[in-house]
Design a protein around this motif. Structure first.
Motif, PDB file in Angstrom:
ATOM      1  N   PRO A 170      36.514  57.329  34.031  1.00 54.75           N
ATOM      2  CA  PRO A 170      37.764  57.402  33.269  1.00 54.75           C
ATOM      3  C   PRO A 170      37.669  56.756  31.891  1.00 54.75           C
ATOM      4  CG  PRO A 170      38.160  56.674  35.517  1.00 54.75           C
ATOM      5  CD  PRO A 170      36.684  56.645  35.319  1.00 54.75           C
ATOM      6  N   VAL A 171      36.728  55.816  31.717  1.00 54.66           N
ATOM      7  CA  VAL A 171      36.549  55.136  30.440  1.00 54.66           C
ATOM      8  C   VAL A 171      35.121  55.349  29.981  1.00 54.66           C
ATOM      9  CG1 VAL A 171      36.588  52.910  29.252  1.00 54.66           C
ATOM     10  CG2 VAL A 171      38.303  53.423  30.977  1.00 54.66           C
ATOM     11  N   ASP A 172      34.941  55.564  28.682  1.00 52.85           N
ATOM     12  CA  ASP A 172      33.621  55.878  28.151  1.00 52.85           C
ATOM     13  C   ASP A 172      32.714  54.662  28.037  1.00 52.85           C
ATOM     14  OD1 ASP A 172      34.381  58.513  27.896  1.00 52.85           O
ATOM     15  OD2 ASP A 172      35.106  58.260  25.836  1.00 52.85           O
ATOM     16  N   HIS A 173      33.294  53.463  27.861  1.00 57.58           N
ATOM     17  CA  HIS A 173      32.469  52.282  27.615  1.00 57.58           C
ATOM     18  C   HIS A 173      33.091  51.078  28.314  1.00 57.58           C
ATOM     19  CE1 HIS A 173      29.960  49.351  25.502  1.00 57.58           C
ATOM     20  NE2 HIS A 173      29.252  50.366  25.023  1.00 57.58           N
ATOM     21  N   TYR A 174      32.225  50.232  28.876  1.00 54.21           N
ATOM     22  CA  TYR A 174      32.711  49.085  29.624  1.00 54.21           C
ATOM     23  C   TYR A 174      33.464  48.095  28.740  1.00 54.21           C
ATOM     24  CZ  TYR A 174      32.800  45.515  33.246  1.00 54.21           C
ATOM     25  OH  TYR A 174      33.212  44.602  34.179  1.00 54.21           O
ATOM     26  N   GLN A 175      33.145  48.037  27.452  1.00 50.19           N
ATOM     27  CA  GLN A 175      33.842  47.122  26.558  1.00 50.19           C
ATOM     28  C   GLN A 175      35.289  47.541  26.309  1.00 50.19           C
ATOM     29  OE1 GLN A 175      32.609  44.260  25.764  1.00 50.19           O
ATOM     30  NE2 GLN A 175      30.724  44.789  26.850  1.00 50.19           N
ATOM     31  N   ASP A 176      35.667  48.729  26.770  1.00 52.28           N
ATOM     32  CA  ASP A 176      37.053  49.168  26.641  1.00 52.28           C
ATOM     33  C   ASP A 176      37.920  48.686  27.799  1.00 52.28           C
ATOM     34  OD1 ASP A 176      36.631  50.563  24.245  1.00 52.28           O
ATOM     35  OD2 ASP A 176      35.843  52.297  25.325  1.00 52.28           O
ATOM     36  N   ILE A 177      37.352  47.846  28.688  1.00 53.87           N
ATOM     37  CA  ILE A 177      38.088  47.279  29.806  1.00 53.87           C
ATOM     38  C   ILE A 177      38.378  45.819  29.497  1.00 53.87           C
ATOM     39  CG2 ILE A 177      38.096  46.844  32.289  1.00 53.87           C
ATOM     40  CD1 ILE A 177      38.044  49.770  31.547  1.00 53.87           C
ATOM     41  N   CYS A 178      39.615  45.384  29.699  1.00 56.84           N
ATOM     42  CA  CYS A 178      39.984  43.997  29.402  1.00 56.84           C
ATOM     43  C   CYS A 178      39.364  43.061  30.438  1.00 56.84           C
ATOM     44  CB  CYS A 178      41.502  43.845  29.373  1.00 56.84           C
ATOM     45  SG  CYS A 178      42.305  44.020  30.981  1.00 56.84           S
ATOM     46  N   PRO A 179      39.163  41.793  30.112  1.00 57.22           N
ATOM     47  CA  PRO A 179      38.551  40.839  31.039  1.00 57.22           C
ATOM     48  C   PRO A 179      39.256  40.715  32.381  1.00 57.22           C
ATOM     49  CG  PRO A 179      38.511  39.943  28.821  1.00 57.22           C
ATOM     50  CD  PRO A 179      39.313  41.219  28.762  1.00 57.22           C
ATOM     51  N   PRO A 180      40.601  40.649  32.452  1.00 57.47           N
ATOM     52  CA  PRO A 180      41.223  40.567  33.783  1.00 57.47           C
ATOM     53  C   PRO A 180      40.886  41.763  34.680  1.00 57.47           C
ATOM     54  CG  PRO A 180      42.800  39.930  32.101  1.00 57.47           C
ATOM     55  CD  PRO A 180      41.610  40.483  31.389  1.00 57.47           C
ATOM     56  N   CYS A 181      40.884  42.968  34.109  1.00 61.93           N
ATOM     57  CA  CYS A 181      40.551  44.139  34.920  1.00 61.93           C
ATOM     58  C   CYS A 181      39.076  44.132  35.320  1.00 61.93           C
ATOM     59  CB  CYS A 181      40.876  45.423  34.149  1.00 61.93           C
ATOM     60  SG  CYS A 181      42.655  45.770  34.018  1.00 61.93           S
ATOM     61  N   ARG A 182      38.216  43.615  34.478  1.00 61.44           N
ATOM     62  CA  ARG A 182      36.802  43.520  34.846  1.00 61.44           C
ATOM     63  C   ARG A 182      36.630  42.607  36.057  1.00 61.44           C
ATOM     64  NH1 ARG A 182      33.935  42.435  28.964  1.00 61.44           N
ATOM     65  NH2 ARG A 182      35.015  44.089  27.812  1.00 61.44           N
ATOM     66  N   ARG A 183      37.339  41.483  36.057  1.00 63.19           N
ATOM     67  CA  ARG A 183      37.207  40.566  37.192  1.00 63.19           C
ATOM     68  C   ARG A 183      37.731  41.206  38.481  1.00 63.19           C
ATOM     69  NH1 ARG A 183      38.513  36.855  32.975  1.00 63.19           N
ATOM     70  NH2 ARG A 183      40.751  37.023  33.389  1.00 63.19           N
ATOM     71  N   LYS A 184      38.826  41.964  38.379  1.00 65.51           N
ATOM     72  CA  LYS A 184      39.352  42.634  39.562  1.00 65.51           C
ATOM     73  C   LYS A 184      38.373  43.670  40.084  1.00 65.51           C
ATOM     74  CE  LYS A 184      44.138  42.090  37.994  1.00 65.51           C
ATOM     75  NZ  LYS A 184      45.340  42.796  37.464  1.00 65.51           N
ATOM     76  N   LEU A 185      37.781  44.439  39.184  1.00 62.94           N
ATOM     77  CA  LEU A 185      36.842  45.476  39.602  1.00 62.94           C
ATOM     78  C   LEU A 185      35.612  44.868  40.265  1.00 62.94           C
ATOM     79  CD1 LEU A 185      37.036  47.727  36.409  1.00 62.94           C
ATOM     80  CD2 LEU A 185      38.037  48.196  38.639  1.00 62.94           C
ATOM     81  N   LEU A 186      35.120  43.800  39.696  1.00 62.13           N
ATOM     82  CA  LEU A 186      33.937  43.158  40.256  1.00 62.13           C
ATOM     83  C   LEU A 186      34.232  42.585  41.638  1.00 62.13           C
ATOM     84  CD1 LEU A 186      31.030  42.283  39.913  1.00 62.13           C
ATOM     85  CD2 LEU A 186      31.838  40.238  38.738  1.00 62.13           C
ATOM     86  N   ALA A 187      35.392  41.957  41.796  1.00 60.10           N
ATOM     87  CA  ALA A 187      35.749  41.370  43.082  1.00 60.10           C
ATOM     88  C   ALA A 187      35.905  42.446  44.151  1.00 60.10           C
ATOM     89  CB  ALA A 187      37.042  40.569  42.941  1.00 60.10           C
ATOM     90  N   LEU A 188      36.558  43.563  43.809  1.00 60.81           N
ATOM     91  CA  LEU A 188      36.729  44.633  44.781  1.00 60.81           C
ATOM     92  C   LEU A 188      35.394  45.275  45.149  1.00 60.81           C
ATOM     93  CD1 LEU A 188      39.981  46.385  43.520  1.00 60.81           C
ATOM     94  CD2 LEU A 188      39.670  45.092  45.634  1.00 60.81           C
ATOM     95  N   ASN A 189      34.535  45.436  44.190  1.00 66.10           N
ATOM     96  CA  ASN A 189      33.240  46.032  44.468  1.00 66.10           C
ATOM     97  C   ASN A 189      32.399  45.131  45.362  1.00 66.10           C
ATOM     98  OD1 ASN A 189      31.449  48.106  44.329  1.00 66.10           O
ATOM     99  ND2 ASN A 189      30.708  47.649  42.278  1.00 66.10           N
ATOM    100  N   GLN A 190      32.443  43.834  45.099  1.00 70.14           N
ATOM    101  CA  GLN A 190      31.730  42.891  45.962  1.00 70.14           C
ATOM    102  C   GLN A 190      32.277  42.946  47.385  1.00 70.14           C
ATOM    103  OE1 GLN A 190      29.132  41.084  45.542  1.00 70.14           O
ATOM    104  NE2 GLN A 190      29.040  40.083  43.557  1.00 70.14           N
ATOM    105  N   ALA A 191      33.610  42.981  47.497  1.00 62.74           N
ATOM    106  CA  ALA A 191      34.218  42.989  48.822  1.00 62.74           C
ATOM    107  C   ALA A 191      33.840  44.240  49.602  1.00 62.74           C
ATOM    108  CB  ALA A 191      35.739  42.883  48.690  1.00 62.74           C
TER     109      ALA A 191
END
Length: 300
Positions: free
Chosen positions: A232-253
């Motif tokens: 949905p997004v072309d580049h990871y830098q287009d994601i804000c830090p709070p959403c990055r932390r949520k994505l990482l936590a869900l992926n780890q889980a």
């Protein structure tokens, strides 16, 4: 006007450090101003830009020459003579006070004890202490010891100064050169805040300036880091830090425990959080995950 305020806040008073801790602020002021005063006195004398000479008709009066031009004169026993001849002693005292405060912090604060490294944090303090102490030793020998041990102290001082100069590029003492460049960062931040802001590709909230995000993307490409995404997004830098932390936590889980299947709708985006899980695959380096299981997390 803005440059003057930056020089005062970031260079002269370093007020940004005072917001962290008043102790660290005083420590930095003593170390920085003690070091700058020592360099400001020593370098012109070493290169001959400034020198002193007595008047031919009165040996009690000193003349100050800058680049060969006499700029002023002062008599011995005056306040001017005291300040000029003891400038390096003042700088050494400031440095020693800063070293004492720094060692107190590094020996008592748990955070500093846990993170400090000898070569990067302790060694520069030892070198600065040797330089300042041997420099004061020259004054003590000349004034109160009738010159006893002066040659040995002078040789020790020269050796420690040489070690200091050789160490400058390899540790925190490089801040002597790095600090002035921070003024450029302040100008950059001012221009970034005045320009358009980048919005997160998931929550659509502003989190940084478009100029900063674009510059970061360019730097990453030049450093051979590919953060482009197929999603949905072309580049990871287009994601804000709070959403990055949520994505990482869900992926780890989901990877480690097999949980996280619930859809967490993005704020206003209408895209389920599980659809964004493949985005964090570029951050799996430091984590016990591999690209294999992440590849299975295709968008829902």
């Amino acid at each position: 006007m803005y440059l003057g305020r930056l020089l005062f806040d970031h260079f002269a008073t370093q007020r940004f450090i005072g917001r962290r801790s008043h102790l660290r602020w005083v420590m930095h002021l003593c170390l920085s101003w003690g070091g700058m005063l020592a360099f400001a006195v020593t370098l012109p004398l070493v290169f001959g830009w400034i020198h002193f000479a007595t008047r031919a008709d009165n040996l009690q009066v000193y003349q100050v020459f800058v680049l060969g031009v006499k700029v002023r004169e002062f008599a011995l026993g005056t306040l001017s003579a005291f300040l000029v001849f003891n400038a390096l002693n003042f700088s050494a005292v400031l440095v020693l006070v800063g070293i004492a405060l720094s060692l107190h912090r590094r020996l008592t604060e748990p955070g500093a004890l846990a993170l400090q490294q000898f070569g990067n944090d302790v060694l520069p303090l030892l070198i600065l202490f040797a330089v300042a102490a041997s420099g004061l030793g020259l004054t003590v020998s000349a004034r109160w010891l009738h010159g006893h041990g002066f040659a040995f102290i002078a040789l020790t001082h020269a050796a420690t100064v040489t070690a200091l100069l050789l160490y400058l590029p390899f540790g925190k003492l490089f801040h002597i050169f790095q600090r002035p460049t921070q003024l450029g960062v302040a100008f950059y931040n001012q221009a970034a805040q005045a320009g358009p802001q980048a919005q997160c590709g998931r929550c659509h909230e502003s989190f940084a300036s478009q100029m900063q995000v674009a510059d970061l993307k360019q730097v990453l490409v030049e450093l051979a880091f590919d953060y482009r995404l197929d999603g949905p997004v072309d580049h990871y830098q287009d994601i804000c830090p709070p959403c990055r932390r949520k994505l990482l936590a869900l992926n780890q889980a989901r990877t480690l425990h097999g949980v996280g299947g619930q859809e967490d709708r993005g704020r206003g985006s209408g895209v389920g959080m599980s659809s964004w899980l493949p985005l964090v695959s570029i951050f799996t380096g430091p984590w016990p995950l591999t690209p294999g299981p992440l590849a299975a997390f295709s968008p829902d």
